[in-house]
Design a protein around this motif. Structure first.
Motif, PDB file in Angstrom:
ATOM      1  N   PHE A  28       0.754  -1.039   0.029  1.00  0.00           N
ATOM      2  CA  PHE A  28       0.019   0.033  -0.082  1.00  0.00           C
ATOM      3  C   PHE A  28       1.008   1.314  -0.135  1.00  0.00           C
ATOM      4  CE2 PHE A  28      -2.052   3.376   2.376  1.00  0.00           C
ATOM      5  CZ  PHE A  28      -3.238   3.552   1.523  1.00  0.00           C
ATOM      6  N   LEU A  29       1.967   1.189   0.961  1.00  0.00           N
ATOM      7  CA  LEU A  29       2.733   2.364   1.095  1.00  0.00           C
ATOM      8  C   LEU A  29       3.576   2.502  -0.360  1.00  0.00           C
ATOM      9  CD1 LEU A  29       4.180   2.462   4.731  1.00  0.00           C
ATOM     10  CD2 LEU A  29       2.648   4.217   3.644  1.00  0.00           C
ATOM     11  N   PHE A  30       3.990   1.580  -1.269  1.00  0.00           N
ATOM     12  CA  PHE A  30       4.556   1.413  -2.068  1.00  0.00           C
ATOM     13  C   PHE A  30       3.788   2.052  -3.341  1.00  0.00           C
ATOM     14  CE2 PHE A  30       6.061   0.052  -6.343  1.00  0.00           C
ATOM     15  CZ  PHE A  30       7.359   0.077  -6.434  1.00  0.00           C
ATOM     16  N   ALA A  31       2.522   1.651  -3.370  1.00  0.00           N
ATOM     17  CA  ALA A  31       1.640   2.147  -4.387  1.00  0.00           C
ATOM     18  C   ALA A  31       1.298   3.729  -4.093  1.00  0.00           C
ATOM     19  CB  ALA A  31       0.379   1.387  -4.326  1.00  0.00           C
ATOM     20  N   TYR A  37       5.571   7.800  -9.218  1.00  0.00           N
ATOM     21  CA  TYR A  37       6.957   8.337  -9.446  1.00  0.00           C
ATOM     22  C   TYR A  37       7.361   7.457 -10.421  1.00  0.00           C
ATOM     23  CZ  TYR A  37      11.819   9.486  -8.743  1.00  0.00           C
ATOM     24  OH  TYR A  37      13.106   9.527  -9.133  1.00  0.00           O
ATOM     25  N   PHE A  38       7.418   6.032 -10.440  1.00  0.00           N
ATOM     26  CA  PHE A  38       8.070   5.355 -11.331  1.00  0.00           C
ATOM     27  C   PHE A  38       7.411   5.325 -12.574  1.00  0.00           C
ATOM     28  CE2 PHE A  38      10.686   3.963  -7.942  1.00  0.00           C
ATOM     29  CZ  PHE A  38      12.003   4.044  -8.074  1.00  0.00           C
ATOM     30  N   TRP A  39       6.078   5.199 -12.647  1.00  0.00           N
ATOM     31  CA  TRP A  39       5.344   5.051 -13.806  1.00  0.00           C
ATOM     32  C   TRP A  39       5.558   6.374 -14.691  1.00  0.00           C
ATOM     33  CZ3 TRP A  39       2.317   1.353 -15.685  1.00  0.00           C
ATOM     34  CH2 TRP A  39       1.429   1.842 -16.671  1.00  0.00           C
ATOM     35  N   ASN A  40       5.518   7.399 -13.854  1.00  0.00           N
ATOM     36  CA  ASN A  40       5.663   8.950 -14.807  1.00  0.00           C
ATOM     37  C   ASN A  40       7.154   8.804 -15.270  1.00  0.00           C
ATOM     38  OD1 ASN A  40       3.255   9.805 -14.723  1.00  0.00           O
ATOM     39  ND2 ASN A  40       3.402  10.698 -12.597  1.00  0.00           N
ATOM     40  N   ILE A  98       8.237  -3.951 -12.874  1.00  0.00           N
ATOM     41  CA  ILE A  98       8.567  -4.159 -11.438  1.00  0.00           C
ATOM     42  C   ILE A  98       7.741  -3.379 -10.441  1.00  0.00           C
ATOM     43  CG2 ILE A  98      10.095  -3.596  -9.766  1.00  0.00           C
ATOM     44  CD1 ILE A  98      12.386  -4.215 -11.572  1.00  0.00           C
ATOM     45  N   PRO A  99       7.128  -2.156 -10.367  1.00  0.00           N
ATOM     46  CA  PRO A  99       6.181  -1.597  -9.898  1.00  0.00           C
ATOM     47  C   PRO A  99       4.858  -2.076  -9.972  1.00  0.00           C
ATOM     48  CG  PRO A  99       7.654   0.240 -10.660  1.00  0.00           C
ATOM     49  CD  PRO A  99       7.936  -1.197 -11.146  1.00  0.00           C
ATOM     50  N   VAL A 100       4.468  -2.515 -10.944  1.00  0.00           N
ATOM     51  CA  VAL A 100       3.073  -3.128 -11.423  1.00  0.00           C
ATOM     52  C   VAL A 100       3.116  -4.452 -10.546  1.00  0.00           C
ATOM     53  CG1 VAL A 100       1.576  -4.032 -13.080  1.00  0.00           C
ATOM     54  CG2 VAL A 100       2.444  -1.969 -13.325  1.00  0.00           C
ATOM     55  N   ALA A 111      10.148  -9.556  -7.748  1.00  0.00           N
ATOM     56  CA  ALA A 111      10.007  -8.211  -8.285  1.00  0.00           C
ATOM     57  C   ALA A 111      10.766  -7.245  -7.256  1.00  0.00           C
ATOM     58  CB  ALA A 111       8.533  -7.977  -8.356  1.00  0.00           C
ATOM     59  N   SER A 112      10.466  -7.547  -5.824  1.00  0.00           N
ATOM     60  CA  SER A 112      11.225  -6.719  -4.901  1.00  0.00           C
ATOM     61  C   SER A 112      12.639  -6.747  -5.127  1.00  0.00           C
ATOM     62  CB  SER A 112      10.592  -6.790  -3.563  1.00  0.00           C
ATOM     63  OG  SER A 112       9.159  -6.863  -3.370  1.00  0.00           O
ATOM     64  N   ILE A 113      13.115  -7.898  -5.186  1.00  0.00           N
ATOM     65  CA  ILE A 113      14.518  -7.787  -5.349  1.00  0.00           C
ATOM     66  C   ILE A 113      14.971  -7.141  -6.495  1.00  0.00           C
ATOM     67  CG2 ILE A 113      16.542  -9.597  -5.811  1.00  0.00           C
ATOM     68  CD1 ILE A 113      15.049 -11.870  -3.935  1.00  0.00           C
ATOM     69  N   GLY A 114      14.505  -7.111  -7.615  1.00  0.00           N
ATOM     70  CA  GLY A 114      14.491  -6.348  -8.868  1.00  0.00           C
ATOM     71  C   GLY A 114      14.555  -5.019  -8.721  1.00  0.00           C
ATOM     72  N   PHE A 115      13.517  -4.588  -7.696  1.00  0.00           N
ATOM     73  CA  PHE A 115      13.167  -3.116  -7.432  1.00  0.00           C
ATOM     74  C   PHE A 115      14.629  -2.651  -6.518  1.00  0.00           C
ATOM     75  CE2 PHE A 115      11.868   0.111  -4.462  1.00  0.00           C
ATOM     76  CZ  PHE A 115      11.472   1.119  -5.272  1.00  0.00           C
ATOM     77  N   ILE A 116      14.977  -3.513  -5.717  1.00  0.00           N
ATOM     78  CA  ILE A 116      16.256  -2.880  -4.510  1.00  0.00           C
ATOM     79  C   ILE A 116      17.515  -2.837  -5.779  1.00  0.00           C
ATOM     80  CG2 ILE A 116      18.148  -4.077  -3.282  1.00  0.00           C
ATOM     81  CD1 ILE A 116      15.482  -5.304  -1.711  1.00  0.00           C
ATOM     82  N   GLY A 117      17.655  -3.787  -6.580  1.00  0.00           N
ATOM     83  CA  GLY A 117      18.735  -3.794  -7.787  1.00  0.00           C
ATOM     84  C   GLY A 117      18.452  -2.447  -8.653  1.00  0.00           C
TER      85      GLY A 117
END
Length: 196
Positions: A28-31, A37-40, A98-100, A111-117
């Motif tokens: 929820f906080l990520f969304a 931010y990442f989408w735009n 990744i955010p989706v 996906a969260s590991i990918g986001f960290i990288g």
């Protein structure tokens, strides 16, 4: 008596939130904080037209590979597809996909590991490629909690780390698929009993 009350209250809180609260809250906080931010940012990297997602813009190259793009005079036709164009293409797709996946809770841990990288690479590009200043970089254990790199992105990484360790919780596509395939989420052990 106070110790028993303390342990009882927080033991109860831990039991009623087990398996759903941390994953749901983190997503929820990520969304709410990071998704748009990442989408735009990703949308600024798409080229023109309906197939723009296959052909990143000059801005995408300038953001992801600033020195190489500058050396090519911002003419991306002069930049070889392998490996540079492929890096820009995959980076642009990663910024959308990744955010989706995290928000809907599908393959959330991967996906969260990918986001960290992604955040680590993004931060390195900001420091080395774009030459951001020291106040933007910041430092841990200083008195300023608002620096973009060390402060904010450390919290982004922590949020993703919660999802890597705890998973997305019951309100997620991972949970639905786990139920479909009979996977017990807390342990990852199949619900079906062995007949050995």
């Amino acid at each position: 008596m106070l110790v028993n009350l303390y342990q009882g209250v927080f033991g109860w809180l831990e039991r009623v939130t087990e398996g759903w609260f941390l994953g749901l809250s983190a997503r929820f906080l990520f969304a709410g904080v990071l998704f748009m931010y990442f989408w735009n940012s990703a949308l600024t990297k798409f080229g023109d037209g309906a197939l723009g997602f296959l052909f990143p813009s000059t801005g995408a190259y300038a953001q992801i590979l600033p020195h190489i793009t500058e050396a090519a005079g911002y003419d991306i036709s002069q930049i070889s597809f392998f490996p540079y164009g492929l890096i820009v293409l995959l980076g642009t797709w990663g910024e959308v996909i990744i955010p989706v996946l995290i928000v809907v809770g599908l393959f959330t841990r991967a996906a969260s590991i990918g986001f960290i990288g992604f955040v680590i690479v993004m931060s390195i590009v900001d420091v080395v490629g774009h030459g951001v200043d020291m106040p933007t970089i910041g430092a841990l254990f200083d008195r300023h909690p608002s620096a973009l790199i060390f402060d904010q992105r450390a919290l982004w990484i922590f949020l993703a780390t919660v999802l890597v360790i705890r998973g997305p919780g019951v309100f997620s596509l991972d949970w639905v698929l786990g139920k479909w395939f009979g996977i017990h989420h807390e342990t990852g052990i199949s619900d079906t009993k062995s007949h050995a």
